[in-house]
Design a protein around this motif. Structure first.
Motif, mmCIF file in Angstrom:
data_model
loop_
_atom_site.group_PDB
_atom_site.id
_atom_site.type_symbol
_atom_site.label_atom_id
_atom_site.label_comp_id
_atom_site.label_asym_id
_atom_site.label_seq_id
_atom_site.Cartn_x
_atom_site.Cartn_y
_atom_site.Cartn_z
ATOM 1 N N MET A 1 -34.622 10.595 -8.184
ATOM 2 C CA MET A 1 -33.803 11.567 -8.908
ATOM 3 C C MET A 1 -33.545 12.774 -8.015
ATOM 4 S SD MET A 1 -34.696 13.532 -12.440
ATOM 5 C CE MET A 1 -33.344 14.230 -13.306
ATOM 6 N N LYS A 2 -32.341 13.275 -8.077
ATOM 7 C CA LYS A 2 -31.958 14.453 -7.308
ATOM 8 C C LYS A 2 -32.609 15.700 -7.899
ATOM 9 C CE LYS A 2 -27.975 16.898 -5.597
ATOM 10 N NZ LYS A 2 -26.548 17.057 -5.558
ATOM 11 N N ASN A 3 -32.980 16.628 -7.014
ATOM 12 C CA ASN A 3 -33.612 17.862 -7.468
ATOM 13 C C ASN A 3 -32.673 18.661 -8.364
ATOM 14 O OD1 ASN A 3 -35.557 17.059 -5.661
ATOM 15 N ND2 ASN A 3 -35.677 19.019 -4.628
ATOM 16 N N PRO A 4 -33.170 19.048 -9.553
ATOM 17 C CA PRO A 4 -32.374 19.950 -10.392
ATOM 18 C C PRO A 4 -32.260 21.306 -9.694
ATOM 19 C CG PRO A 4 -34.148 18.914 -11.654
ATOM 20 C CD PRO A 4 -34.389 18.604 -10.211
ATOM 21 N N MET A 5 -31.193 22.006 -9.943
ATOM 22 C CA MET A 5 -30.931 23.306 -9.308
ATOM 23 C C MET A 5 -32.080 24.275 -9.542
ATOM 24 S SD MET A 5 -28.642 24.930 -7.563
ATOM 25 C CE MET A 5 -26.935 24.647 -7.876
ATOM 26 N N GLY A 6 -32.579 24.864 -8.452
ATOM 27 C CA GLY A 6 -33.615 25.887 -8.553
ATOM 28 C C GLY A 6 -35.014 25.352 -8.780
ATOM 29 N N LYS A 7 -35.210 24.047 -8.563
ATOM 30 C CA LYS A 7 -36.514 23.444 -8.818
ATOM 31 C C LYS A 7 -36.924 22.542 -7.661
ATOM 32 C CE LYS A 7 -35.621 23.318 -13.801
ATOM 33 N NZ LYS A 7 -34.520 24.244 -13.698
ATOM 34 N N ILE A 8 -38.248 22.356 -7.511
ATOM 35 C CA ILE A 8 -38.756 21.384 -6.550
ATOM 36 C C ILE A 8 -39.739 20.478 -7.281
ATOM 37 C CG2 ILE A 8 -38.442 22.896 -4.555
ATOM 38 C CD1 ILE A 8 -41.484 23.298 -4.537
ATOM 39 N N SER A 9 -39.970 19.300 -6.734
ATOM 40 C CA SER A 9 -40.889 18.352 -7.366
ATOM 41 C C SER A 9 -42.319 18.891 -7.300
ATOM 42 C CB SER A 9 -40.821 16.998 -6.664
ATOM 43 O OG SER A 9 -41.438 17.065 -5.394
ATOM 44 N N ILE A 10 -43.167 18.372 -8.195
ATOM 45 C CA ILE A 10 -44.561 18.814 -8.159
ATOM 46 C C ILE A 10 -45.234 18.365 -6.865
ATOM 47 C CG2 ILE A 10 -44.841 18.969 -10.655
ATOM 48 C CD1 ILE A 10 -46.483 16.336 -10.430
ATOM 49 N N ILE A 11 -44.751 17.300 -6.266
ATOM 50 C CA ILE A 11 -45.315 16.846 -4.989
ATOM 51 C C ILE A 11 -45.027 17.876 -3.900
ATOM 52 C CG2 ILE A 11 -45.176 15.072 -3.198
ATOM 53 C CD1 ILE A 11 -44.635 13.072 -5.526
ATOM 54 N N LYS A 29 -49.384 23.779 -17.206
ATOM 55 C CA LYS A 29 -49.947 23.745 -18.572
ATOM 56 C C LYS A 29 -50.620 25.062 -18.943
ATOM 57 C CE LYS A 29 -48.871 19.504 -19.595
ATOM 58 N NZ LYS A 29 -47.898 19.191 -20.606
ATOM 59 N N ARG A 30 -51.221 25.739 -17.951
ATOM 60 C CA ARG A 30 -51.895 27.021 -18.198
ATOM 61 C C ARG A 30 -50.930 28.200 -18.185
ATOM 62 N NH1 ARG A 30 -56.015 25.461 -13.801
ATOM 63 N NH2 ARG A 30 -57.386 24.085 -14.938
ATOM 64 N N GLY A 31 -49.665 27.945 -17.821
ATOM 65 C CA GLY A 31 -48.683 29.017 -17.779
ATOM 66 C C GLY A 31 -48.700 29.809 -16.481
ATOM 67 N N LEU A 32 -49.402 29.299 -15.465
ATOM 68 C CA LEU A 32 -49.449 29.985 -14.181
ATOM 69 C C LEU A 32 -48.215 29.698 -13.340
ATOM 70 C CD1 LEU A 32 -53.186 29.230 -13.356
ATOM 71 C CD2 LEU A 32 -52.222 31.352 -14.265
ATOM 72 N N LEU A 33 -47.555 28.594 -13.626
ATOM 73 C CA LEU A 33 -46.288 28.213 -12.984
ATOM 74 C C LEU A 33 -45.318 27.804 -14.074
ATOM 75 C CD1 LEU A 33 -47.416 25.888 -10.042
ATOM 76 C CD2 LEU A 33 -46.384 28.143 -9.820
ATOM 77 N N GLN A 34 -44.040 27.989 -13.812
ATOM 78 C CA GLN A 34 -43.006 27.538 -14.725
ATOM 79 C C GLN A 34 -42.509 26.172 -14.257
ATOM 80 O OE1 GLN A 34 -42.178 29.318 -17.526
ATOM 81 N NE2 GLN A 34 -43.899 30.549 -16.837
ATOM 82 N N GLY A 35 -42.551 25.202 -15.141
ATOM 83 C CA GLY A 35 -42.100 23.866 -14.793
ATOM 84 C C GLY A 35 -41.503 23.157 -15.996
ATOM 85 N N VAL A 36 -40.852 22.044 -15.710
ATOM 86 C CA VAL A 36 -40.195 21.287 -16.767
ATOM 87 C C VAL A 36 -40.259 19.800 -16.417
ATOM 88 C CG1 VAL A 36 -37.892 21.516 -15.725
ATOM 89 C CG2 VAL A 36 -38.109 21.132 -18.175
ATOM 90 N N GLU A 37 -40.355 18.972 -17.452
ATOM 91 C CA GLU A 37 -40.323 17.530 -17.255
ATOM 92 C C GLU A 37 -38.913 17.035 -17.564
ATOM 93 O OE1 GLU A 37 -42.701 13.495 -18.615
ATOM 94 O OE2 GLU A 37 -42.878 15.301 -19.837
ATOM 95 N N ILE A 38 -38.322 16.330 -16.611
ATOM 96 C CA ILE A 38 -36.977 15.778 -16.783
ATOM 97 C C ILE A 38 -37.040 14.289 -16.454
ATOM 98 C CG2 ILE A 38 -34.571 15.845 -16.028
ATOM 99 C CD1 ILE A 38 -35.068 18.779 -15.161
ATOM 100 N N ASP A 39 -36.733 13.474 -17.432
ATOM 101 C CA ASP A 39 -36.736 12.016 -17.250
ATOM 102 C C ASP A 39 -38.046 11.503 -16.654
ATOM 103 O OD1 ASP A 39 -34.141 11.786 -18.286
ATOM 104 O OD2 ASP A 39 -33.250 12.091 -16.297
#
Length: 80
Positions: A1-11, A29-39
């Protein structure tokens, strides 16, 4: 999957943080980083990671005393 704009993979984030992808997920999960799950793939917001890295670097520089013991030793140095 192509990187969504303004985001990098957790890897990629794990590489930059010098940790594991699982630890990056825990930071999200602790709110120390902002992240999102996509597909089924997790992504970290670039700005969030940059802020975390800057704060982490600042904490590390404050944690180490002049003798290098990080205040956790009885070295009789600057922390005593």
């Amino acid at each position: 999957m192509k990187n969504p704009m303004g985001k990098i993979s957790i890897i990629e984030a794990a590489d930059k943080m010098e940790t594991t992808p699982l630890n990056v997920l825990m930071h999200i999960k602790r709110g120390l980083l902002q992240g999102v799950e996509i597909d089924g793939n997790w992504w970290v917001e670039n700005k969030s990671l940059a802020l975390w890295l800057a704060e982490s670097s600042e904490r590390k520089s404050q944690d180490v005393c002049a003798s290098g013991c990080a205040g956790r030793s009885a070295c009789s140095g600057c922390c005593s």
